[in-house]
Design a protein around this motif. Sequence first.
Motif, short mmCIF file in Angstrom:
data_model
loop_
_atom_site.label_atom_id
_atom_site.label_comp_id
_atom_site.label_asym_id
_atom_site.label_seq_id
_atom_site.Cartn_x
_atom_site.Cartn_y
_atom_site.Cartn_z
N ALA A 56 0.82 -1.21 0.00
CA ALA A 56 0.00 0.00 0.00
C ALA A 56 0.86 1.26 0.00
N ARG A 57 2.02 1.19 0.61
CA ARG A 57 2.87 2.38 0.72
C ARG A 57 3.97 2.43 -0.33
N LEU A 58 4.39 1.27 -0.84
CA LEU A 58 5.42 1.24 -1.88
C LEU A 58 5.21 -0.05 -2.67
N ALA A 59 4.54 0.08 -3.81
CA ALA A 59 4.18 -1.10 -4.62
C ALA A 59 5.40 -1.88 -5.06
N ASP A 60 6.47 -1.19 -5.41
CA ASP A 60 7.69 -1.86 -5.86
C ASP A 60 8.79 -1.67 -4.83
N PRO A 61 9.06 -2.68 -4.01
CA PRO A 61 10.08 -2.54 -2.97
C PRO A 61 11.52 -2.74 -3.48
N LEU A 62 11.69 -3.10 -4.74
CA LEU A 62 13.03 -3.40 -5.25
C LEU A 62 14.01 -2.23 -5.12
N PRO A 63 13.62 -0.98 -5.39
CA PRO A 63 14.58 0.11 -5.21
C PRO A 63 15.12 0.23 -3.79
N VAL A 64 14.25 -0.02 -2.80
CA VAL A 64 14.71 0.02 -1.41
C VAL A 64 15.65 -1.15 -1.14
N ILE A 65 15.27 -2.34 -1.57
CA ILE A 65 16.08 -3.54 -1.30
C ILE A 65 17.46 -3.41 -1.95
N ARG A 66 17.53 -2.81 -3.13
CA ARG A 66 18.82 -2.63 -3.81
C ARG A 66 19.79 -1.79 -3.00
N ARG A 67 19.27 -0.94 -2.13
CA ARG A 67 20.13 -0.02 -1.38
C ARG A 67 20.34 -0.44 0.08
N LEU A 68 19.78 -1.56 0.49
CA LEU A 68 19.99 -2.02 1.87
C LEU A 68 21.44 -2.43 2.05
N GLY B 210 17.69 -7.83 6.62
CA GLY B 210 16.80 -8.86 6.13
C GLY B 210 15.56 -8.19 5.55
N VAL B 211 14.79 -8.96 4.80
CA VAL B 211 13.57 -8.45 4.17
C VAL B 211 12.42 -9.38 4.55
N VAL B 212 11.32 -8.78 4.99
CA VAL B 212 10.09 -9.51 5.24
C VAL B 212 9.15 -9.16 4.09
N PHE B 213 8.90 -10.14 3.22
CA PHE B 213 8.06 -9.94 2.04
C PHE B 213 6.61 -10.12 2.42
N GLY C 62 8.07 -11.83 -5.92
CA GLY C 62 8.81 -12.61 -4.93
C GLY C 62 10.08 -13.21 -5.51
N ARG C 63 10.00 -13.71 -6.72
CA ARG C 63 11.20 -14.30 -7.36
C ARG C 63 12.27 -13.23 -7.59
N ARG C 64 11.84 -12.03 -8.02
CA ARG C 64 12.82 -10.96 -8.24
C ARG C 64 13.45 -10.54 -6.91
N ILE C 65 12.64 -10.46 -5.87
CA ILE C 65 13.15 -10.09 -4.55
C ILE C 65 14.11 -11.16 -4.04
N ALA C 66 13.75 -12.42 -4.20
CA ALA C 66 14.61 -13.51 -3.72
C ALA C 66 15.96 -13.49 -4.44
N ALA C 67 15.95 -13.27 -5.74
CA ALA C 67 17.21 -13.21 -6.49
C ALA C 67 18.06 -12.03 -6.02
N LEU C 68 17.43 -10.89 -5.82
CA LEU C 68 18.16 -9.71 -5.35
C LEU C 68 18.72 -9.92 -3.95
N CYS C 69 17.94 -10.54 -3.08
CA CYS C 69 18.42 -10.81 -1.72
C CYS C 69 19.61 -11.77 -1.74
#
Length: 194
Positions: A29-41, A47-50, A62-69
């Motif tokens: 609801a607050r950030l539809a695409d979390p990938l930009p944040v995850i890229r900068r952690l 850790g990331v809670v999806f 989820g697959r894109r987030i898992a690969a990035l993590c």
Amino acid sequence: MDAGLLAWGRAVKRRGGKIPPLWYFTDAARLADPLPVIRRLPRGLCGVVFRHDTAPGRLALGRRIAALCRERRLYLVVAGDARLAATLHAGLHLRGGRRGVLRLPCLVTASVHNAVELARARRAGAMLLFISPVNATKSHAGAQVLGAAGWRRLARLAPRGHRAALGGIDGRSIRALGQGCAAAGAIEAFYFNV
């Protein structure tokens, strides 16, 4: 990212421990695409809670987030969905300490709001217990908050090293919880002008 929270996380990490001290909770609801944040952690510190439960294309995201993590050496847990956690080779985040359908040989975390949920999460094998909400938060507007004293009271029921804070957490509020807090979860404290 909140500089005070980052400094706190680095100090906790220096004390040792395998589980990251900082956790970014996604919020569709607050950030539809979390990938930009995850890229900068920060690598190795977070850790990331999806949690994008009802987001369209959840599996693909989820697959894109898992690969990035994996690429960034960030832990990943999936909230409330043991099957998706298994598909993504991720850990599992239990809501209210409720056990998942599947038993996974992975990291299990849980959000807990009272002593009953905390006990349930411990029985389910949760290694990190996000005691919440510590402070007022947009995610749970109107929810009764624990405050620092309430968080400490509930945290005494959890093993040291398993106590985490969630709900309105930033660099100032985390310090009020004292040395007993091993990790912190947040949403907006991780935003980098995205």
